[in-house]
Design an enzyme around this catalytic site. Sequence first.
Site, PDB file in Angstrom:
ATOM      1  N   LYS A   1      30.874  29.265  33.817  1.00 58.87           N
ATOM      2  CA  LYS A   1      30.458  30.546  34.414  1.00 58.87           C
ATOM      3  C   LYS A   1      31.728  31.343  34.713  1.00 58.87           C
ATOM      4  CE  LYS A   1      30.054  32.753  37.715  1.00 58.87           C
ATOM      5  NZ  LYS A   1      30.756  34.066  37.897  1.00 58.87           N
TER       6      LYS A   1
ATOM      7  N   GLU B   1      32.369  37.638  36.395  1.00 54.80           N
ATOM      8  CA  GLU B   1      31.576  38.731  35.803  1.00 54.80           C
ATOM      9  C   GLU B   1      32.451  39.941  35.460  1.00 54.80           C
ATOM     10  OE1 GLU B   1      31.577  37.488  38.793  1.00 54.80           O
ATOM     11  OE2 GLU B   1      30.859  38.858  40.346  1.00 54.80           O
TER      12      GLU B   1
ATOM     13  N   CYS C   1      47.661  33.579  41.567  1.00 56.42           N
ATOM     14  CA  CYS C   1      47.656  32.734  42.764  1.00 56.42           C
ATOM     15  C   CYS C   1      49.029  32.141  43.008  1.00 56.42           C
ATOM     16  CB  CYS C   1      46.624  31.625  42.620  1.00 56.42           C
ATOM     17  SG  CYS C   1      47.086  30.426  41.383  1.00 56.42           S
TER      18      CYS C   1
HETATM   19  P1  NAD Z   1      36.435  35.390  43.659  1.00 54.01           P
HETATM   20  O1  NAD Z   1      36.450  34.299  44.657  1.00 54.01           O
HETATM   21  O2  NAD Z   1      35.920  36.723  44.062  1.00 54.01           O
HETATM   22  O3  NAD Z   1      35.535  34.958  42.380  1.00 54.01           O
HETATM   23  C1  NAD Z   1      35.744  33.737  41.718  1.00 54.01           C
HETATM   24  C2  NAD Z   1      34.427  33.271  41.115  1.00 54.01           C
HETATM   25  O4  NAD Z   1      33.491  33.031  42.158  1.00 54.01           O
HETATM   26  C3  NAD Z   1      33.790  34.275  40.165  1.00 54.01           C
HETATM   27  O5  NAD Z   1      33.275  33.575  39.051  1.00 54.01           O
HETATM   28  C4  NAD Z   1      32.681  34.910  41.004  1.00 54.01           C
HETATM   29  O6  NAD Z   1      31.574  35.297  40.232  1.00 54.01           O
HETATM   30  C5  NAD Z   1      32.296  33.791  41.953  1.00 54.01           C
HETATM   31  N1  NAD Z   1      31.891  34.279  43.279  1.00 54.01           N
HETATM   32  C6  NAD Z   1      32.366  35.368  43.937  1.00 54.01           C
HETATM   33  N2  NAD Z   1      31.789  35.475  45.154  1.00 54.01           N
HETATM   34  C7  NAD Z   1      30.929  34.431  45.265  1.00 54.01           C
HETATM   35  C8  NAD Z   1      30.043  33.990  46.294  1.00 54.01           C
HETATM   36  N3  NAD Z   1      29.942  34.658  47.449  1.00 54.01           N
HETATM   37  N4  NAD Z   1      29.326  32.888  46.088  1.00 54.01           N
HETATM   38  C9  NAD Z   1      29.434  32.197  44.921  1.00 54.01           C
HETATM   39  N5  NAD Z   1      30.252  32.565  43.912  1.00 54.01           N
HETATM   40  C10 NAD Z   1      30.997  33.661  44.070  1.00 54.01           C
HETATM   41  O7  NAD Z   1      37.912  35.487  43.053  1.00 54.01           O
HETATM   42  P2  NAD Z   1      38.517  36.573  42.069  1.00 54.01           P
HETATM   43  O8  NAD Z   1      38.656  37.866  42.801  1.00 54.01           O
HETATM   44  O9  NAD Z   1      37.786  36.561  40.772  1.00 54.01           O
HETATM   45  O10 NAD Z   1      39.963  35.933  41.803  1.00 54.01           O
HETATM   46  C11 NAD Z   1      41.062  36.126  42.652  1.00 54.01           C
HETATM   47  C12 NAD Z   1      41.224  34.982  43.621  1.00 54.01           C
HETATM   48  O11 NAD Z   1      41.350  33.746  42.915  1.00 54.01           O
HETATM   49  C13 NAD Z   1      42.503  35.100  44.436  1.00 54.01           C
HETATM   50  O12 NAD Z   1      42.235  34.762  45.772  1.00 54.01           O
HETATM   51  C14 NAD Z   1      43.435  34.090  43.798  1.00 54.01           C
HETATM   52  O13 NAD Z   1      44.446  33.585  44.639  1.00 54.01           O
HETATM   53  C15 NAD Z   1      42.471  33.022  43.413  1.00 54.01           C
HETATM   54  N6  NAD Z   1      43.034  32.164  42.383  1.00 54.01           N
HETATM   55  C16 NAD Z   1      43.394  30.897  42.741  1.00 54.01           C
HETATM   56  C17 NAD Z   1      43.981  30.060  41.803  1.00 54.01           C
HETATM   57  C18 NAD Z   1      44.389  28.661  42.166  1.00 54.01           C
HETATM   58  O14 NAD Z   1      44.573  27.858  41.273  1.00 54.01           O
HETATM   59  N7  NAD Z   1      44.538  28.345  43.440  1.00 54.01           N
HETATM   60  C19 NAD Z   1      44.175  30.524  40.493  1.00 54.01           C
HETATM   61  C20 NAD Z   1      43.782  31.821  40.173  1.00 54.01           C
HETATM   62  C21 NAD Z   1      43.202  32.641  41.127  1.00 54.01           C
END
Ligand code: NAD
Length: 498
Positions: A180, A183, A288
């Site tokens: 997944k 989006e 990240c």
């Molecule tokens: P996000 O948390 O908004 O979304 C990540 C995923 O979760 C997406 O597929 C989204 O559809 C889903 N999602 C979003 N809200 C949700 C909810 N309330 N319930 C269930 N699923 C949900 O993250 P983003 O904005 O796409 O990515 C940026 C974030 O990811 C930053 O905080 C970054 O630090 C983190 N990140 C961490 C790593 C790591 O390895 N630690 C690597 C890359 C990015």
Amino acid sequence: MSTTTQNLLPCPLYINGEWTERPDLPTSPVHNPSTGDVIAETPLADASTVNEAVQAAKDAFPSWWETPAIERARVMFKYRTLLEQEFDSICKTISLENGKTLGESRGELQRGLECVEYACGIPELLKGEYLENIARGIDCEVIRQPLGVCAGITPFNFPAMIAMWMFPLAISSGNTFIFKPSEKVPLTAIRLIELLDKAGLPKGVLNLVHGGKESVDALLTHPDVRGISFVGSTPVARYIYETGTKHGKRVQSNGGAKNHVIIMPDAEVKSSVNGIMGGAFGCAGERCMAIANAVCVGDASKTVLPELVDAARNLKVGPTDRDPQPQMGAVITREHRDRVTELITAGSDQGGKILSDGRGMNVAEAPNGFYLGATVVDEVAPSSTLAETEIFGPVLSVLRASDLDEALKIANASAFGNGTAIFTTSGRAAREFKHRVQAGMVGINVGVPAPMAMFPFSGWNQSFFGDLHIQGRDGVRFYTREKTVTSRWFGDEDVWRK
Ligand code: NAD
């Protein structure tokens, strides 16, 4: 203002080996951040669509598990070849929907390719342990078996690499999988799965479902899903871990970050500036592992900082869908650009001195793109919003410390613990830093110490929830469970003792 391109790109799901458009589902727009145009609409899968994918994965599992590891590896070898053939065109798709430069997309896809290469070695990685005569005539072995149906949920910032942290190892270990993607960036996922299909992966082994929270919740609570890999922001990562484990699943959940780099007064100026520029502004800070806080120790603020500010002011920003390529692309959405702008303003209101200001960045050839310039804010207080909040944009906060002890205190006060780095020419300082810093991935004169495929991506504190990390041997352990067999044989001594 967003404009919709006339021909939206298709955004199908892939379930049980079939590509399927779902016009009945609600959608969410996909932008080209370079231009601000809407280029596709992501269908948001509901629970019943997710259930179809899980059922397909469940049905495919028995025969995929029985497929010898060497045959599963052969699919990975073919996949690798196809990825190489399509490398440039996939990079264009990454840049199109994410906004990063083509060079950054190449770096990302190369890291992903290495995960596939690692998975090609799965017969070796899956080998168990054996000890004969644990007691007289009794032997004991540990074998590794797949979990069953696993799922991967990924963020927008590395549309290819983060997915490839997950599914190559999961499926080569014998699991079946639901992917997944975010989006915001569904198109790269489609390209990756098209090639896996071409590589001969049997139907149902990998299924692609697009969507938001509803699709994630359906995966988290589905009784047939055994393992969940997640990468995203900390609040969602915590939610995924808590909900998934409550429903009996094995979960590895990577969260957000706020990474510190310590610049010692003896740091070599040119290489430190290069390393910090790449760490802070690479991928427009949407990493990240991005360097967010630079802690200047003593005279580092007089040697390294002025050059850093100069480089930031001169960083060329622009659209990544044309030549020549800029040094930095756009951020993912207009809303995100506005949030980062507000955080910079809040930092200045709280006493930070803006030395390079990326707000209101105007790119003449793409006036509707989501641009910010490279921003450096000096004299940021350690407990201010700018110093503590994950910004996820091209903003470097500069903090001051009188010595390494004070710098470590600042870095170690962070709630996160993903990446960190020191720039120094002193082996003693580097050793002290490595030993005492409270973060899971450490760089010594390396700005972005992101581990490669054979090592774990080992964030700490609020940057990771779980036990076994993504990638490397931890990854293999996560996607398998151990079975310990103790055996003893009676009877037929006459076969070998006449
Ligand atoms: P996000 O948390 O908004 O979304 C990540 C995923 O979760 C997406 O597929 C989204 O559809 C889903 N999602 C979003 N809200 C949700 C909810 N309330 N319930 C269930 N699923 C949900 O993250 P983003 O904005 O796409 O990515 C940026 C974030 O990811 C930053 O905080 C970054 O630090 C983190 N990140 C961490 C790593 C790591 O390895 N630690 C690597 C890359 C990015």
